[in-house]
Design a protein around this motif. Sequence first.
Motif, mmCIF file in Angstrom:
data_model
loop_
_atom_site.group_PDB
_atom_site.id
_atom_site.type_symbol
_atom_site.label_atom_id
_atom_site.label_comp_id
_atom_site.label_asym_id
_atom_site.label_seq_id
_atom_site.Cartn_x
_atom_site.Cartn_y
_atom_site.Cartn_z
ATOM 1 N N LYS A 24 -9.952 -2.207 -1.419
ATOM 2 C CA LYS A 24 -8.499 -2.162 -1.528
ATOM 3 C C LYS A 24 -7.865 -3.556 -1.500
ATOM 4 O O LYS A 24 -6.645 -3.689 -1.604
ATOM 5 C CB LYS A 24 -7.908 -1.313 -0.404
ATOM 6 C CG LYS A 24 -8.268 0.175 -0.511
ATOM 7 C CD LYS A 24 -7.733 0.798 -1.783
ATOM 8 C CE LYS A 24 -8.070 2.285 -1.885
ATOM 9 N NZ LYS A 24 -7.572 2.874 -3.156
ATOM 10 N N THR A 28 -9.480 7.036 5.072
ATOM 11 C CA THR A 28 -9.777 6.247 6.267
ATOM 12 C C THR A 28 -10.398 7.047 7.406
ATOM 13 O O THR A 28 -10.748 6.481 8.427
ATOM 14 C CB THR A 28 -8.501 5.578 6.808
ATOM 15 O OG1 THR A 28 -7.601 6.594 7.290
ATOM 16 C CG2 THR A 28 -7.822 4.756 5.731
ATOM 17 N N PHE A 88 0.836 -1.196 0.000
ATOM 18 C CA PHE A 88 0.000 0.000 0.000
ATOM 19 C C PHE A 88 0.874 1.250 0.000
ATOM 20 O O PHE A 88 1.759 1.402 0.843
ATOM 21 C CB PHE A 88 -0.920 0.036 1.216
ATOM 22 C CG PHE A 88 -2.100 -0.906 1.127
ATOM 23 C CD1 PHE A 88 -2.801 -1.059 -0.066
ATOM 24 C CD2 PHE A 88 -2.514 -1.626 2.234
ATOM 25 C CE1 PHE A 88 -3.886 -1.917 -0.155
ATOM 26 C CE2 PHE A 88 -3.601 -2.485 2.157
ATOM 27 C CZ PHE A 88 -4.291 -2.627 0.957
ATOM 28 N N PHE A 113 -3.383 3.896 -1.455
ATOM 29 C CA PHE A 113 -4.324 3.864 -0.328
ATOM 30 C C PHE A 113 -4.074 5.112 0.525
ATOM 31 O O PHE A 113 -3.505 5.032 1.606
ATOM 32 C CB PHE A 113 -4.135 2.600 0.493
ATOM 33 C CG PHE A 113 -5.289 2.260 1.407
ATOM 34 C CD1 PHE A 113 -6.199 3.224 1.831
ATOM 35 C CD2 PHE A 113 -5.475 0.960 1.853
ATOM 36 C CE1 PHE A 113 -7.264 2.911 2.667
ATOM 37 C CE2 PHE A 113 -6.535 0.628 2.685
ATOM 38 C CZ PHE A 113 -7.436 1.605 3.093
#
Length: 292
Positions: free
Chosen positions: A98, A75, A51, A70
């Motif tokens: 993801k 998030t 990531f 990512f």
Amino acid sequence: MIRCIVVTFSFVILFFIGLASVYANERQHQWVIDSAWLQHQIMHKHPIIIFDARSLEEYQQGHINTAINFPITLTYVEINNAYYVKNLKKIAPLLQQKGVKASQQIIIYDQGDLNNAARLFWVLELYGIKNIAILNGGMDAWPEQYPLTKSHTTPQPSQYFPVLNSSVYASTTVAKVAAYSDLYQLYDSRTLDEFMGKRSATEKFGHIPKAKSIQNSVFFNTTTAGVKLLKSPKQLDVIFATLDKSRKSVTYCNKGKASTLTYFLMKQAGFEVSHYDGSWLDWSEKGLPIEK
């Protein structure tokens, strides 16, 4: 006689193998990998997930081969400039999109200060993923001879359903308890001026009662090329030896990103530690007591 020589020679080999293993263990971080190791995994197509925790714009300018973008902004929700991690209902489809899998090792990297990488590490750990490591030095330390790509890697969606690991999460309530309980110790990752109340990102000046100051800069060495790399485990042990491992530790910063690196390294050092989501901005917004 020959048998005696063979036995002796075998013992010597085993001794040096064991010695090399000890030295290797001393040199290695538990959850930190270097560029050579990662490049080897990529070349031999080992089943890992990589990531890139930087922004999409940075990712598009060039990234490590097979890495999936990512950005940590995906998030959390931002409330009054503080970062609050998305709840289980909102995070589940993101992790599935993801391609997060509990069965595969996940490697995270950012540009090099490890703040984004550590924040994503904490989020994944919060939601049940255990097999995670961070690339030391990130893109800044990635050797020029190792190829980069601008090709977008599309993740293969997974069926992973996150399970909350509440032990690594500190709410406002937990932070309030930590401020007054001898069972806890708070660690402030902001600048020393902010900790002492000379500057502040909010209208409140000072720090959470009983907190101790520990800046991220103490965790790094800088190479002659100007690249920041984490100190060796032995060097970090010297830092953490001054802290009380018998207490539960809570880390915080301004918004809730920088202190996840302190969280990450304290976790690796064996502390029982959690991260205060929302951090100083959350504490200040709620008008809670402060010290200078």
